[in-house]
Design an enzyme around this catalytic site. Structure first.
Site, PDB file in Angstrom:
ATOM      1  N   GLU A 228      23.711  61.563  65.203  1.00 53.04           N
ATOM      2  CA  GLU A 228      23.274  61.522  63.684  1.00 53.04           C
ATOM      3  C   GLU A 228      22.513  60.278  63.198  1.00 53.04           C
ATOM      4  O   GLU A 228      22.851  59.199  63.805  1.00 53.04           O
ATOM      5  CB  GLU A 228      24.680  61.469  62.971  1.00 53.04           C
ATOM      6  CG  GLU A 228      24.375  61.445  61.347  1.00 53.04           C
ATOM      7  CD  GLU A 228      25.797  61.327  60.632  1.00 53.04           C
ATOM      8  OE1 GLU A 228      26.670  62.168  61.119  1.00 53.04           O
ATOM      9  OE2 GLU A 228      25.909  60.859  59.361  1.00 53.04           O
TER      10      GLU A 228
ATOM     11  N   GLU B 270      21.313  56.535  52.775  1.00 53.31           N
ATOM     12  CA  GLU B 270      22.658  56.620  52.151  1.00 53.31           C
ATOM     13  C   GLU B 270      22.824  55.484  51.060  1.00 53.31           C
ATOM     14  O   GLU B 270      22.799  54.313  51.291  1.00 53.31           O
ATOM     15  CB  GLU B 270      23.691  56.625  53.173  1.00 53.31           C
ATOM     16  CG  GLU B 270      23.929  57.586  54.265  1.00 53.31           C
ATOM     17  CD  GLU B 270      25.088  57.684  55.111  1.00 53.31           C
ATOM     18  OE1 GLU B 270      26.021  58.565  54.600  1.00 53.31           O
ATOM     19  OE2 GLU B 270      25.214  56.944  55.834  1.00 53.31           O
TER      20      GLU B 270
END
Length: 463
Positions: free
Chosen positions: A341, A346
């Site tokens: 990932e 974020e």
């Protein structure tokens, strides 16, 4: 904030619609006097095109863009104030296939005038529905870009035009002004107002980069040296491109104890004003108390290595969790975290001035992920403006950037486990509500919250 040539703070796109005599007689000479370039969106059936072909060709040779404004200027007769729309040019009864035929033929005629193949499109009356269906997806591949609706400043003074440029350019983006008549014709501004605006733009080239819409788009999509555009979505039109994105519909918490149910409803997911809009709402839906949206390119666009970039304005608030990220395309077989990932961006609401870039793989997943933060200076918040987030992913290395600033790198020798990043990945965009990491909304969290995405672009290394 976007970066523009010569250090300018914002870009200005001057457009002139319909192909009018006053544009050739007044606007074009004024642009030439001040050394500014613009886009003239020609309606090919209009008389000034047929009668003044040599003048339009000279405009193109002078560096101006001749854009596509269709053959017949199809508009909706059902729109208030559109009694002037003729029956055979009524967008309400024109099919998507007919609009595609129109713009293709218009492009052929424009090429006969200026010899160019690349150009942009501006929709007549800023309308995008043909017989009740969006025609933009059908014509998208015919153009470098579809121009989103700009401001049509009819009757304004020069001072008002300048104030509009200053206001619209304050955030450093593109100021889109769409003129019709200049010192004549219809929907006009005076020669004096137009001249005052151009004089201001010419005197402030260090602040405002004025160019054709085509050149502005090319600049926006341009990559760093050594990278070429491979895939992208500019979120033009009024509908999500199903050829590029899959909208997930689920509410199982995604392993993070998230609180939302992801839907494909327009309340949660839409394209408008040149942006993808992901909206988180507080509402009961299928056993959950919040709704939002999550998109992925799985099965449609999967790449190994490249520069992955998006311009995003994040929402704000405790328990709000927007993300721009990637998952290994083999996740269904290999499982997570073995599939890998890459979190490009974020943000969690309780950290309004910080974004995180992280990788997860075998031995360094979840809270043990290998990442770093990027903090804005002077107490600024990411939710206050658009920012550009990117990774450059090459064999054996991933680099993170925020607004062009490099702030984190990952390499096999730095992660605490197996390097899981030498196979294809797909892109995701989502807005989660709650979860173990961001925590949960409280009495101060306002809804709805909106994540805006201006574009997503993927570049490959130049051969």
């Amino acid at each position: 904030m976007e970066t523009w040539p010569n250090g300018a703070h914002a870009a200005v796109s001057l457009a002139y619609d319909d192909a009018l005599d006053s544009q050739l007689d007044h606007a074009l000479p004024a642009l030439q006097r001040h050394g500014l370039r613009a886009t003239f969106y020609l309606t090919l059936a209009n008389t000034p095109v047929r009668q003044r072909m040599a003048d339009w060709r000279a405009a193109a040779q002078g560096g101006h863009e001749l854009g596509n404004h269709t053959l017949f200027h199809q508009c909706s007769a059902s729109t208030p104030g559109h009694a002037w729309v003729e029956a055979h040019r009524n967008l309400d009864t024109t099919s998507v296939a007919q609009m595609l035929d129109q713009v293709r033929l218009a492009n052929t005629l424009l090429q006969a005038i200026d010899g160019k193949r690349e150009r942009t499109f501006n929709a007549p009356c800023f309308e995008q529905q043909a017989a009740g269906q969006s025609y933009w997806p059908a014509i998208r591949d015919e153009f470098v870009a579809l121009r989103t609706a700009g401001i049509a400043p009819v009757g304004l003074t020069g001072a008002q035009l300048i104030a509009l440029v200053k206001e619209q350019g304050a955030q450093g983006g593109v100021v889109n002004l769409v003129f019709h008549g200049v010192g004549g014709d219809y929907l006009s501004i005076s020669n004096e107002a137009h001249e005052e605006l151009l004089r201001f733009l010419a005197a402030h080239r260090d602040q405002y980069w004025t160019d054709t819409y085509l050149n502005i788009v090319r600049h926006q999509r341009g990559a760093k040296p050594g990278w070429v555009l491979d895939w992208g979505d500019e979120f033009d039109g009024d509908a999500l491109d199903a050829r590029k994105w899959v909208a997930e519909e689920a509410g199982h918490g995604y392993g993070n104890n998230e609180m939302q149910y992801y839907t494909a409803r327009k309340e949660n997911l839409r394209v408008t004003g040149g942006n993808l809009v992901i909206e988180a709402r507080k509402e009961a839906y299928r056993g959950r108390q919040y709704t939002s949206a999550r998109l992925k390119t799985a099965g449609l666009m999967e790449r190994r290595h490249g520069r992955f970039e998006a311009r995003i304005k994040v929402p704000r608030g405790q328990g709000i969790w927007p993300a721009f990220w990637m998952l290994g395309a083999d996740i269904d077989k290999a499982g997570w975290p073995r599939s890998g990932e890459i979190d490009i961006m974020e943000n969690i609401g309780k950290e309004p001035g910080i974004v995180h870039g992280t990788v997860h793989g075998p031995g360094y997943s979840g809270e043990k992920g290998f990442g770093a933060p990027s903090q804005l200076p002077d107490g600024q918040c990411y939710a206050d403006a658009f920012h550009v987030f990117a990774v450059e992913w090459e064999p054996g290395e991933i680099r993170w950037y925020r607004d062009g600033q490099h702030y984190h790198s990952a390499r096999p020798q730095l992660v605490n486990g197996e390097w899981a990043f030498e196979h294809p990945f797909f892109v995701l965009l989502n807005l989660a509500v709650g979860g173990y990491w961001p925590g949960y909304p409280d009495e101060n969290t306002l809804f709805p919250q909106v994540m805006l995405v201006d574009y997503v672009r993927v570049y490959r290394k130049e051969d």
